[in-house]
Design a protein around this motif. Sequence first.
Motif, PDB file in Angstrom:
ATOM      1  N   PRO A 185       0.817  -1.213   0.000  1.00 46.90           N
ATOM      2  CA  PRO A 185       0.000   0.000   0.000  1.00 46.90           C
ATOM      3  C   PRO A 185       0.852   1.266   0.000  1.00 46.90           C
ATOM      4  N   GLY A 186       0.291   2.282  -0.619  1.00 48.25           N
ATOM      5  CA  GLY A 186       0.815   3.628  -0.469  1.00 48.25           C
ATOM      6  C   GLY A 186       0.047   4.330   0.639  1.00 48.25           C
ATOM      7  N   PRO A 187      -0.174   5.631   0.528  1.00 51.25           N
ATOM      8  CA  PRO A 187      -0.936   6.344   1.558  1.00 51.25           C
ATOM      9  C   PRO A 187      -2.394   5.882   1.583  1.00 51.25           C
ATOM     10  N   ILE A 188      -2.797   5.271   2.686  1.00 50.24           N
ATOM     11  CA  ILE A 188      -4.154   4.753   2.842  1.00 50.24           C
ATOM     12  C   ILE A 188      -4.766   5.386   4.090  1.00 50.24           C
ATOM     13  N   ASP A 189      -6.000   5.807   3.967  1.00 47.67           N
ATOM     14  CA  ASP A 189      -6.695   6.471   5.071  1.00 47.67           C
ATOM     15  C   ASP A 189      -7.088   5.450   6.132  1.00 47.67           C
ATOM     16  N   THR A 190      -6.299   5.380   7.204  1.00 49.73           N
ATOM     17  CA  THR A 190      -6.582   4.522   8.353  1.00 49.73           C
ATOM     18  C   THR A 190      -6.324   5.321   9.621  1.00 49.73           C
ATOM     19  N   ASP A 191      -6.663   4.737  10.773  1.00 46.60           N
ATOM     20  CA  ASP A 191      -6.410   5.462  12.010  1.00 46.60           C
ATOM     21  C   ASP A 191      -4.918   5.573  12.310  1.00 46.60           C
ATOM     22  N   MET A 192      -4.089   4.714  11.677  1.00 44.80           N
ATOM     23  CA  MET A 192      -2.653   4.810  11.870  1.00 44.80           C
ATOM     24  C   MET A 192      -2.036   5.886  10.984  1.00 44.80           C
ATOM     25  N   ASN A 193      -2.725   6.214   9.884  1.00 44.04           N
ATOM     26  CA  ASN A 193      -2.227   7.218   8.940  1.00 44.04           C
ATOM     27  C   ASN A 193      -3.424   7.956   8.339  1.00 44.04           C
ATOM     28  N   PRO A 194      -4.157   8.721   9.169  1.00 46.75           N
ATOM     29  CA  PRO A 194      -5.443   9.270   8.732  1.00 46.75           C
ATOM     30  C   PRO A 194      -5.313  10.395   7.711  1.00 46.75           C
ATOM     31  N   LEU A 195      -6.303  10.464   6.850  1.00 49.92           N
ATOM     32  CA  LEU A 195      -6.381  11.548   5.886  1.00 49.92           C
ATOM     33  C   LEU A 195      -6.483  12.898   6.590  1.00 49.92           C
ATOM     34  N   PRO A 201      -1.156  15.943   4.101  1.00 49.14           N
ATOM     35  CA  PRO A 201      -0.861  16.819   2.955  1.00 49.14           C
ATOM     36  C   PRO A 201       0.531  16.587   2.376  1.00 49.14           C
ATOM     37  N   PHE A 202       1.499  16.313   3.237  1.00 47.25           N
ATOM     38  CA  PHE A 202       2.854  16.046   2.762  1.00 47.25           C
ATOM     39  C   PHE A 202       2.912  14.748   1.968  1.00 47.25           C
ATOM     40  N   THR A 203       2.259  13.711   2.483  1.00 43.55           N
ATOM     41  CA  THR A 203       2.347  12.396   1.862  1.00 43.55           C
ATOM     42  C   THR A 203       1.593  12.321   0.549  1.00 43.55           C
ATOM     43  N   GLN A 204       0.381  12.827   0.512  1.00 40.52           N
ATOM     44  CA  GLN A 204      -0.439  12.620  -0.674  1.00 40.52           C
ATOM     45  C   GLN A 204       0.067  13.396  -1.882  1.00 40.52           C
ATOM     46  N   GLN A 205       0.916  14.402  -1.669  1.00 34.21           N
ATOM     47  CA  GLN A 205       1.459  15.147  -2.804  1.00 34.21           C
ATOM     48  C   GLN A 205       2.348  14.267  -3.692  1.00 34.21           C
ATOM     49  N   PHE A 206       2.825  13.148  -3.156  1.00 31.38           N
ATOM     50  CA  PHE A 206       3.696  12.276  -3.933  1.00 31.38           C
ATOM     51  C   PHE A 206       2.916  11.269  -4.775  1.00 31.38           C
ATOM     52  N   THR A 207       1.609  11.200  -4.601  1.00 33.15           N
ATOM     53  CA  THR A 207       0.810  10.354  -5.475  1.00 33.15           C
ATOM     54  C   THR A 207       0.477  11.124  -6.746  1.00 33.15           C
ATOM     55  N   SER A 208       0.313  10.415  -7.832  1.00 32.94           N
ATOM     56  CA  SER A 208      -0.018  11.094  -9.088  1.00 32.94           C
ATOM     57  C   SER A 208      -1.461  11.587  -9.083  1.00 32.94           C
ATOM     58  N   GLN A 209      -2.274  11.040  -8.188  1.00 36.72           N
ATOM     59  CA  GLN A 209      -3.676  11.438  -8.098  1.00 36.72           C
ATOM     60  C   GLN A 209      -3.930  12.446  -6.994  1.00 36.72           C
ATOM     61  N   ASP A 210      -2.886  12.774  -6.240  1.00 38.45           N
ATOM     62  CA  ASP A 210      -2.976  13.761  -5.153  1.00 38.45           C
ATOM     63  C   ASP A 210      -4.119  13.429  -4.194  1.00 38.45           C
ATOM     64  N   ARG A 211      -4.195  12.163  -3.784  1.00 42.23           N
ATOM     65  CA  ARG A 211      -5.211  11.760  -2.824  1.00 42.23           C
ATOM     66  C   ARG A 211      -4.748  10.531  -2.064  1.00 42.23           C
ATOM     67  N   THR A 239       1.503  -3.227  -6.151  1.00 43.48           N
ATOM     68  CA  THR A 239       1.601  -1.936  -5.486  1.00 43.48           C
ATOM     69  C   THR A 239       0.318  -1.151  -5.711  1.00 43.48           C
ATOM     70  N   VAL A 240      -0.330  -0.753  -4.628  1.00 41.22           N
ATOM     71  CA  VAL A 240      -1.579  -0.001  -4.692  1.00 41.22           C
ATOM     72  C   VAL A 240      -1.316   1.333  -4.005  1.00 41.22           C
ATOM     73  N   ASP A 241      -0.858   2.299  -4.776  1.00 44.05           N
ATOM     74  CA  ASP A 241      -0.326   3.527  -4.160  1.00 44.05           C
ATOM     75  C   ASP A 241      -0.706   4.819  -4.861  1.00 44.05           C
ATOM     76  N   GLY A 242      -1.602   4.754  -5.840  1.00 46.68           N
ATOM     77  CA  GLY A 242      -1.988   5.984  -6.513  1.00 46.68           C
ATOM     78  C   GLY A 242      -0.839   6.678  -7.226  1.00 46.68           C
ATOM     79  N   GLY A 243       0.187   5.904  -7.611  1.00 50.13           N
ATOM     80  CA  GLY A 243       1.315   6.487  -8.318  1.00 50.13           C
ATOM     81  C   GLY A 243       2.440   6.989  -7.428  1.00 50.13           C
ATOM     82  N   TYR A 244       2.403   6.656  -6.160  1.00 47.63           N
ATOM     83  CA  TYR A 244       3.423   7.119  -5.211  1.00 47.63           C
ATOM     84  C   TYR A 244       4.829   6.749  -5.650  1.00 47.63           C
TER      85      TYR A 244
END
Length: 246
Positions: A185-195, A201-211, A239-244
Amino acid sequence: MSTLEGRVALVTGGSRGIGAGIAQRLAADGATVAVTYNRSPGHAEEVVGDIAEHGGQAVALHVDARDRAAVRAGVKTVAEQFGRLDILVNSAGVNLMAPIEDTADDQYDEAVAVNLTGVYAATQEALRHLGDGGRIINIGSVAAERVHYAGGTAYALTKAGVIGLTHALARELGPRRITVNAVQPGPIDTDMNPLSGDFAPFTQQFTSQDRYGTTRDIAGAVSYLASPEAGFVTGTTITVDGGYLS
């Protein structure tokens, strides 16, 4: 007929986040599911209850993923209770973010124990019960390949170990027709790494989908690897990471 009808799946760390999403998806696909938890019995029961409400069968077991003996005992209990074990998803994990010079020995030891040794121990015991066509699916992390921030060294080390384990096991278990794969996984919205967290904001900028992704995104990949259609897929990492990592 559901794709996993008649199969028994064990999802370690299945009470919350990615593990919970995986457990719910495998149950929806027809599998009987066991989830392990350590500190969150309430969340585990919620997962079991949700699966039951949707017509599935699930149980929760207390297993301390830091304890190799407890991990092995948990796997054995599931196999004995249901008379078989077909799918092992190694999802239990802990995060560790600290500069290497500030990482205490007990922090490092816990990360290795849960993220790497626990995977090894669960797999060792599962192999006593998995038959031909068995599935082992390890949950890794994009941190195994790339870390865009300081402080992720120890965590990356453990997740890189999971990928190495996956490749080696796939070769070793091929003659038994047991597939071994990883989902990264790439950035995934969980309680350990919440949206909603400060780090998002720092992490999701590295995905190609910016989310951020969702637990459903990871569960879908696991569902495929657990299915009969993936019988010739082994030793690989999805790899499921939105392009990370792109």
